[in-house]
Design an enzyme around this catalytic site. Structure first.
Site, short mmCIF file in Angstrom:
data_model
loop_
_atom_site.label_atom_id
_atom_site.label_comp_id
_atom_site.label_asym_id
_atom_site.label_seq_id
_atom_site.Cartn_x
_atom_site.Cartn_y
_atom_site.Cartn_z
N MET A 26 -58.98 36.70 56.68
CA MET A 26 -58.33 37.97 56.97
C MET A 26 -59.32 39.11 56.87
O MET A 26 -60.32 39.01 56.17
CB MET A 26 -57.18 38.22 56.00
CG MET A 26 -55.97 37.37 56.27
SD MET A 26 -55.04 38.01 57.68
CE MET A 26 -53.65 36.90 57.61
N LYS A 27 -59.01 40.20 57.57
CA LYS A 27 -59.89 41.38 57.53
C LYS A 27 -59.06 42.62 57.31
O LYS A 27 -58.07 42.86 57.99
CB LYS A 27 -60.68 41.51 58.83
CG LYS A 27 -61.51 42.79 58.89
CD LYS A 27 -62.44 42.81 60.07
CE LYS A 27 -63.12 44.16 60.19
NZ LYS A 27 -63.79 44.57 58.95
N ASP A 28 -59.51 43.46 56.34
CA ASP A 28 -58.88 44.74 56.08
C ASP A 28 -59.71 45.45 55.01
O ASP A 28 -60.51 44.84 54.33
CB ASP A 28 -57.44 44.58 55.59
CG ASP A 28 -56.55 45.74 56.03
OD1 ASP A 28 -57.11 46.80 56.32
OD2 ASP A 28 -55.33 45.57 56.08
#
Length: 271
Positions: A26-28
């Site tokens: 995931m990316k954030d």
């Protein structure tokens, strides 16, 4: 390894890669590198700036790391109900060194780690090593941190179906997208096809250099674009803190960031 270090970047793609050998994350959050040096901990922005004063709570959290460790990841901030607040992260990143401690006392940050550039002996500089080896060594180092540490490994899965479940079910909660890394890939500065990312919306990376309105809820941001120009974002709609925050749901996974195939679990562990 010399400060500052150039970071690896993912190539934007329209869909997740297929085939074997891919790992999905995931990316954030705000891209941040953590350096554990002989003198303490330093935080580096993607641009190479020293942002230790802004993320001082993460610098303190990094002190138990072995000297010589250099990590790559993202700083994230959650609201009281456990939801990721992009606005809070923006406010912290744009805050002054004198104001940052106040913001940290109200909403401490978490550091979600996805890679290692350097690890203590016998490893040293691991950028040339395959991702699978860096990941295994990274998890071993993180396992030595206190149980309540805000430094956590990002979840990773080699199951494409699980990754698609994350991507398709967490959009409404504000998750930005996914990064796919080939298990054999080194950590190479700049963009590479061995790292690919998909997002729900087209975006560009820019540095926040100022804002209008209150620091806790900026109305507009002044950003420096990749070509050097400075621009203002559009006015942000006034929403309640709950409505303006990105979700940080319970993780249901172990501290080592492992997700079971088919699980919709996002990569942001909570303590």
């Amino acid at each position: 390894m010399d400060w500052p270090v150039s970071v690896a970047l993912a190539q934007p793609v329209p869909a997740l890669p297929t085939g074997t050998g891919w790992v999905f994350e995931m990316k954030d959050g705000h891209r941040t590198l953590m350096w554990r040096t002989d003198g303490g901990v330093r935080l580096q922005a993607r641009s190479g700036r020293d942002v230790t004063a802004v993320w001082g709570d993460l610098a303190l959290a990094g002190l138990p790391l072995p000297t010589g460790t250099v990590l790559d990841g993202e700083a994230v901030i959650a609201t009281e109900d456990g939801r990721i607040s992009f606005e809070a992260a923006q406010a912290r990143a744009a805050s002054s060194p004198s104001r940052a401690p106040l913001l940290a006392s109200r909403r401490p940050a978490h550091y979600i780690v996805w890679d290692a550039l350097q690890l203590p002996p016998p490893f040293g500089d691991v950028r040339a090593r395959p991702y699978r080896e860096r990941r295994a060594a990274l998890l071993d180092v993180l396992s030595g941190l206190p149980a309540n540490s805000p430094i956590q490994a990002v979840s990773a899965t080699s199951d494409r179906h699980t990754a698609l479940t994350w991507y398709n079910t967490l959009q409404d909660q504000g998750v930005e997208g996914l990064v796919a890394k080939h298990a054999a890939s080194p950590y190479r500065a700049g963009r590479s096809g061995a790292w690919q990312k998909i997002r729900h919306a087209e975006t560009i990376d820019a540095h926040v250099v100022g804002y209008t309105g209150p620091a806790t809820r900026p109305r507009t941001l002044a950003v420096q674009l990749p070509d050097g120009r400075t621009a203002l974002t559009r006015d942000s709609p006034r929403r309640s803190p709950r409505g303006s925050a990105r979700s940080w749901p319970p993780s249901g996974q172990d501290r080592r960031g492992t997700a079971a195939p088919g699980s919709p679990t996002p990569p942001f562990p909570t303590e």
